[in-house]
Design a protein around this motif. Structure first.
Motif: not given
Length: 269
Positions: A207, A210, A259, A262-263
């Motif tokens: 995360p 990113v 987001d 990152a996920r």
């Protein structure tokens, strides 16, 4: 910057922005203008030679025109438009591995003893030197494997994650599909994982990688804009209205997809 006078035996080397048209090969050497912060960059290259890092040119001194003389690193550099092999997952993984070797090699270098031409954002700054510009045209390949970094003009203290994030944005690539191959953009989470695996990045740092990529976007193009405002020829030529629109699209794409990236990148591991 004044135009260097090339001898008849010198061959222009393509690629790059800030020194476009000013870099030449002469036999087994490269002649190019000294960068801002030349003493720091030269000290860095000398350190890399001392510790046995073979993934960078050697600094050989100055020529009679005051240009820096570097050893020529043989291989292929994927200048624009990049060849298809440069976008393979294997090439991407090898870029991650090369950056890891470079970062390990600079662990013992005292960056604080030198004055650097650029400064990365405080949140991503550290004691170790980053290349700060591992663009496609600054990486030398042999047989599809990244073997060397060139053009250390933007090097400065930063962090491993910052440098890897710049590479991710450029090599995955992390940008609007209007500005990159759509099949690569669609596979961005998987390709981020490939780069991270090549580097050996811990899953818990994905995360942050990113998030750093978003920060590198504005930082890198602020360097280009500042160069254009100073009248530096290569930057002036590239900082066109179409380039500024490209930069804006990239910023919007990263903000919209950060987001999700990152996920989803964690799910690739």
């Amino acid at each position: 910057m004044a135009q260097a006078m090339a001898s008849p035996e010198e061959t222009p080397l393509l690629g790059g922005t800030s020194n476009r048209g000013l870099v030449f090969r002469l036999e087994d050497t490269v002649r190019r203008p000294q960068p801002p912060g030349a003493h720091a960059v030269h000290a860095l290259l000398e350190h890399l030679e001392r510790v046995g890092f073979d993934g960078a040119p050697r600094y050989l001194g100055l020529d009679e025109q005051g240009r820096e003389v570097l050893s020529y690193v043989p291989g292929e550099v994927p200048i624009a438009p990049p060849p298809r092999w440069a976008w393979s997952d294997d090439s991407l993984a090898s870029v991650g591995a090369l950056l890891r070797r470079f970062h390990d090699a600079v662990e013992s270098f005292d960056a604080a003893a030198h004055t650097w031409p650029t400064t990365v954002p405080a949140a991503w700054r550290g004691p170790h030197v980053c290349h700060n510009d591992p663009n496609l045209d600054n990486v030398v390949f042999r047989d599809g494997v990244a073997v060397a970094l060139i053009d250390f003009d933007l090097a400065s203290p930063g962090s491993r994650l910052w440098d890897l994030a710049i590479a991710a944005r450029l090599w995955v690539p992390l940008r609007d599909s209007r500005d990159a191959r759509s099949d690569l953009v669609d596979r961005a989470p998987a390709r981020l994982a490939v780069l991270a695996d090549g580097y050996g990045l811990a899953r818990r740092e994905l995360p942050a990688l990113v998030a750093a990529a978003r920060a590198t976007h504005d930082w890198c193009y602020s360097v280009v804009r500042a160069g254009a405002e100073r009248g530096q020829r290569g930057y002036v030529e590239v900082w066109t209205p179409s380039k500024r629109a490209y930069v804006a699209r990239g910023r919007t794409w990263l903000a919209r997809h950060a987001d999700r990236l990152a996920r989803e990148v964690a799910d690739q591991r």
